[in-house]
Design a protein around this motif. Structure first.
Motif, PDB file in Angstrom:
ATOM      1  N   GLY A   1       0.834  -1.283   0.075  1.00 19.63           N
ATOM      2  CA  GLY A   1      -0.108   0.110  -0.009  1.00 19.63           C
ATOM      3  C   GLY A   1       0.914   1.341  -0.036  1.00 19.63           C
ATOM      4  O   GLY A   1       1.819   1.182   0.347  1.00 19.63           O
ATOM      5  N   GLU A   2       0.261   2.255  -0.370  1.00 23.61           N
ATOM      6  CA  GLU A   2       0.948   3.785  -0.201  1.00 23.61           C
ATOM      7  C   GLU A   2      -0.144   4.637  -0.271  1.00 23.61           C
ATOM      8  O   GLU A   2      -1.090   4.748  -1.053  1.00 23.61           O
ATOM      9  CB  GLU A   2       1.733   3.587  -1.825  1.00 23.61           C
ATOM     10  CG  GLU A   2       2.568   4.919  -1.645  1.00 23.61           C
ATOM     11  CD  GLU A   2       3.467   4.896  -2.938  1.00 23.61           C
ATOM     12  OE1 GLU A   2       3.798   6.205  -3.182  1.00 23.61           O
ATOM     13  OE2 GLU A   2       3.652   4.024  -3.704  1.00 23.61           O
ATOM     14  N   GLY A   3       0.128   5.635   0.863  1.00 24.23           N
ATOM     15  CA  GLY A   3      -1.167   6.750   0.948  1.00 24.23           C
ATOM     16  C   GLY A   3      -2.342   5.967   1.232  1.00 24.23           C
ATOM     17  O   GLY A   3      -2.547   5.215   2.308  1.00 24.23           O
TER      18      GLY A   3
ATOM     19  N   LEU B   1       3.346   4.890   5.689  1.00 27.70           N
ATOM     20  CA  LEU B   1       3.361   6.370   6.249  1.00 27.70           C
ATOM     21  C   LEU B   1       5.065   6.341   6.615  1.00 27.70           C
ATOM     22  O   LEU B   1       5.419   5.698   7.494  1.00 27.70           O
ATOM     23  CB  LEU B   1       2.846   6.777   7.330  1.00 27.70           C
ATOM     24  CG  LEU B   1       3.015   8.219   7.634  1.00 27.70           C
ATOM     25  CD1 LEU B   1       2.226   9.141   6.608  1.00 27.70           C
ATOM     26  CD2 LEU B   1       2.432   8.498   9.083  1.00 27.70           C
ATOM     27  N   PRO B   2       6.208   6.963   5.841  1.00 32.10           N
ATOM     28  CA  PRO B   2       7.507   7.034   6.290  1.00 32.10           C
ATOM     29  C   PRO B   2       7.844   7.195   7.581  1.00 32.10           C
ATOM     30  O   PRO B   2       8.800   6.291   8.151  1.00 32.10           O
ATOM     31  CB  PRO B   2       8.232   7.868   5.330  1.00 32.10           C
ATOM     32  CG  PRO B   2       7.129   8.206   4.217  1.00 32.10           C
ATOM     33  CD  PRO B   2       5.740   8.070   4.905  1.00 32.10           C
ATOM     34  N   GLU B   3       7.253   8.060   8.302  1.00 29.79           N
ATOM     35  CA  GLU B   3       7.502   8.377   9.655  1.00 29.79           C
ATOM     36  C   GLU B   3       7.389   7.223  10.488  1.00 29.79           C
ATOM     37  O   GLU B   3       7.984   6.836  11.500  1.00 29.79           O
ATOM     38  CB  GLU B   3       6.893   9.537  10.193  1.00 29.79           C
ATOM     39  CG  GLU B   3       7.012  10.965   9.622  1.00 29.79           C
ATOM     40  CD  GLU B   3       6.578  11.359   8.549  1.00 29.79           C
ATOM     41  OE1 GLU B   3       6.819  12.293   7.794  1.00 29.79           O
ATOM     42  OE2 GLU B   3       5.827  10.217   7.806  1.00 29.79           O
ATOM     43  N   VAL B   4       6.119   6.225  10.280  1.00 36.25           N
ATOM     44  CA  VAL B   4       5.955   5.300  11.062  1.00 36.25           C
ATOM     45  C   VAL B   4       6.581   4.035  10.610  1.00 36.25           C
ATOM     46  O   VAL B   4       7.182   3.400  11.572  1.00 36.25           O
ATOM     47  CB  VAL B   4       4.263   5.025  11.117  1.00 36.25           C
ATOM     48  CG1 VAL B   4       4.290   3.549  11.682  1.00 36.25           C
ATOM     49  CG2 VAL B   4       3.626   5.990  11.555  1.00 36.25           C
ATOM     50  N   THR B   5       6.816   3.904   9.565  1.00 42.39           N
ATOM     51  CA  THR B   5       7.844   2.725   9.213  1.00 42.39           C
ATOM     52  C   THR B   5       9.185   2.922   9.625  1.00 42.39           C
ATOM     53  O   THR B   5      10.044   2.004  10.137  1.00 42.39           O
ATOM     54  CB  THR B   5       7.956   2.770   7.479  1.00 42.39           C
ATOM     55  OG1 THR B   5       6.634   2.563   7.038  1.00 42.39           O
ATOM     56  CG2 THR B   5       8.475   1.696   6.910  1.00 42.39           C
ATOM     57  N   LYS B   6       9.895   4.198   9.419  1.00 43.60           N
ATOM     58  CA  LYS B   6      11.204   4.601  10.076  1.00 43.60           C
ATOM     59  C   LYS B   6      11.339   4.299  11.708  1.00 43.60           C
ATOM     60  O   LYS B   6      12.070   3.498  12.249  1.00 43.60           O
ATOM     61  CB  LYS B   6      11.368   5.902   9.890  1.00 43.60           C
ATOM     62  CG  LYS B   6      12.983   6.377  10.516  1.00 43.60           C
ATOM     63  CD  LYS B   6      13.052   7.863   9.672  1.00 43.60           C
ATOM     64  CE  LYS B   6      14.443   8.266  10.289  1.00 43.60           C
ATOM     65  NZ  LYS B   6      14.377   9.070  11.524  1.00 43.60           N
ATOM     66  N   ALA B   7      10.084   4.710  12.474  1.00 40.95           N
ATOM     67  CA  ALA B   7      10.033   4.768  13.736  1.00 40.95           C
ATOM     68  C   ALA B   7      10.076   2.891  14.320  1.00 40.95           C
ATOM     69  O   ALA B   7      10.844   2.519  15.082  1.00 40.95           O
ATOM     70  CB  ALA B   7       8.953   5.081  14.291  1.00 40.95           C
ATOM     71  N   VAL B   8       9.429   2.120  13.622  1.00 45.01           N
ATOM     72  CA  VAL B   8       9.224   0.851  13.809  1.00 45.01           C
ATOM     73  C   VAL B   8      10.581   0.191  13.449  1.00 45.01           C
ATOM     74  O   VAL B   8      11.084  -0.601  14.209  1.00 45.01           O
ATOM     75  CB  VAL B   8       8.226   0.309  13.049  1.00 45.01           C
ATOM     76  CG1 VAL B   8       8.198  -1.450  12.717  1.00 45.01           C
ATOM     77  CG2 VAL B   8       6.712   0.573  13.287  1.00 45.01           C
ATOM     78  N   SER B   9      11.310   0.332  12.142  1.00 40.54           N
ATOM     79  CA  SER B   9      12.326  -0.189  11.955  1.00 40.54           C
ATOM     80  C   SER B   9      13.580   0.130  12.833  1.00 40.54           C
ATOM     81  O   SER B   9      14.440  -0.803  13.227  1.00 40.54           O
ATOM     82  CB  SER B   9      12.696  -0.071  10.525  1.00 40.54           C
ATOM     83  OG  SER B   9      12.931   1.334  10.397  1.00 40.54           O
ATOM     84  N   GLU B  10      13.646   1.306  13.284  1.00 41.24           N
ATOM     85  CA  GLU B  10      14.800   1.596  14.280  1.00 41.24           C
ATOM     86  C   GLU B  10      14.517   1.118  15.361  1.00 41.24           C
ATOM     87  O   GLU B  10      15.564   0.670  15.974  1.00 41.24           O
ATOM     88  CB  GLU B  10      14.759   3.268  14.220  1.00 41.24           C
ATOM     89  CG  GLU B  10      15.152   4.215  12.997  1.00 41.24           C
ATOM     90  CD  GLU B  10      15.059   5.538  13.355  1.00 41.24           C
ATOM     91  OE1 GLU B  10      14.877   6.039  14.192  1.00 41.24           O
ATOM     92  OE2 GLU B  10      15.865   6.375  12.327  1.00 41.24           O
TER      93      GLU B  10
END
Length: 437
Positions: A33-35, A62-71
């Protein structure tokens, strides 16, 4: 191994329960999915007007959520509630401040079902009573205790329950014995019904649990002020109010951040439950309550997966994005436009009895043309026809005859207009089939 959805469906049926229902004659496998869009295994693109049951709150990927999860996953994935957790404390602090409940405490769970289950445990323990008031046509989850207080019979497979549940009028404005009354008279009648019921109960009732807008019930709601009027009665009896905000929370209704604020006569509820959208797909739920109520358990309790570092990181990133981009305001503006557009396109369609909702929670109730009879057949056909046109919508309501529309809250005006047009075309095609038969 085959990537064909039909073969995956056969494998699904071989190992999963028969009651784990799937949408569509040919069930969809969504691969990315995207957006506001999702894609299936065949590469088809769909405008998503259901958000995985109101759970993809901000946007897909959502890049902000994906980034927080992976970090966070790269640091530590799991610790349990036996250890201090900075992300859990930080998200709890934010939620306490947003809840409006004084001296509040938060207990994190993994789902809305579990959040409501915990709220029932707290309320019944605090009040030393197993009597619960619930709304007709309500839905509160799929655990044994929450099924026992669910008023929508389509989602309550057993009447066995550890609780004695008393069902109150008021959740469905346009049907039932009080439908013809004005809003003020409707509220007065529902309050009189509540008073009458309380006079006939033995002992003290623990709590009223209510969804400000009924979710699975088809996005039905009472007139603003009903729950404030109920609160006056409850307060006299010492009965707690649990606001089930699993679907209405975080600004989805547009007008308010929490659904209970539409009934803000006596301040916030005693307990508030949340889930779905806050994690944007990560499993986060929880209950917020006054310290006196939250701390009333006398035995030990923990949550192995509630408050997990990864889901808390996702919740924090998602909440920050929602607040920084005023998605509540977007839900009000774009949702307001969408509901007006849907009312306009439904005006000449005999299948449509009512278009109702608030913000980006919109229900379209379908009937057999010329009658007031629920039409689950029409709802299923419209859901299929919308899919064929590249639009995903949900369904629910009394008799499973309502379409449920709840896109991610970043929905644009152009996407709202496109979705309304696709749905109008689906409705007209099903109307044509009905006329032909």
């Amino acid at each position: 191994m085959s990537h064909d959805p039909a073969s995956l469906h056969a494998r699904h049926q071989a190992v999963l329960p028969s009651w784990l229902s799937l949408y569509y004659e040919r069930p969809l496998e969504l691969t990315h999915g995207e957006g506001r869009h999702v894609f299936d295994a065949d590469g088809n693109r769909y405008l998503d007007f259901f958000g995985g049951i109101l759970t993809t709150m901000t946007a897909h990927a959502l890049p902000e959520v994906t980034k927080a999860v992976s970090e966070q996953a790269g640091r530590i994935i799991h610790t349990s509630t036996l250890y201090l957790s900075r992300p859990m404390v930080e998200l709890a602090e934010r939620i306490v401040a947003l809840s409006g409940i004084p001296d509040a405490r938060v207990f994190f769970t993994t789902s809305g079902t579990e959040a409501n289950d915990a709220a029932l445990l707290l309320a019944t323990t605090h009040r030393r009573s197993n009597q619960i008031l619930a709304m007709r046509n309500s839905y509160h989850g799929r655990s044994f205790s929450t099924i026992g207080i669910t008023g929508n019979q389509s989602w309550s497979p057993t009447s066995l329950s550890p609780l004695q549940t008393l069902y109150v009028h008021g959740g469905v404005r346009s049907r039932g014995p009080y439908a013809g009354l004005s809003d003020d008279a409707y509220i007065a009648a529902c309050v009189a019904d509540l008073e009458d019921m309380l006079q006939q109960t033995a002992g003290g009732v623990a709590a009223l649990i209510a969804e400000p807008v009924q979710g699975v019930g088809g996005f039905t709601m009472p007139p603003d002020g009903l729950y404030a009027a109920f609160r006056e009665v409850l307060a006299r009896h010492g009965i707690l109010w649990i606001s089930d905000e699993v679907q209405t929370g975080w600004g989805r209704t547009g007008d308010h951040f929490w659904g209970w604020q539409a009934h803000d006569g006596n301040g916030p509820p005693d307990l508030l439950t949340f889930a779905k959208g806050i994690g944007n797909g990560m499993s986060v739920g929880g209950v917020v309550a006054r310290a006196e109520v939250m701390n009333s358990l006398s035995a030990n309790s923990i949550s192995t997966f509630g408050g997990s570092p990864v889901t808390m990181a996702a919740g924090l990133a998602n909440l920050n994005y929602l607040l920084e981009h005023d998605l509540q305001g977007n839900a009000r503006r774009v949702g307001g436009l969408l509901i007006e557009r849907l009312r306009a396109v439904s005006a000449g369609v005999g299948l449509v009895r009512e278009v109702r909702g608030r913000g980006l929670m919109i229900g379209i109730e379908l009937v057999r043309p010329g009658t007031d009879e629920h039409s689950p057949e029409a709802a299923s056909l419209v859901v299929e026809a919308a899919r064929e046109r590249g639009l995903l919508v949900g369904k629910g309501g009394q008799g499973s005859s309502s379409l449920r529309i709840a896109p991610p809250m970043t929905l644009t005006v152009a996407e709202a207009e496109e979705g309304a047009e696709l749905l109008a075309d689906a409705l007209r095609s099903v109307q044509g089939m009905t006329d032909a038969s």
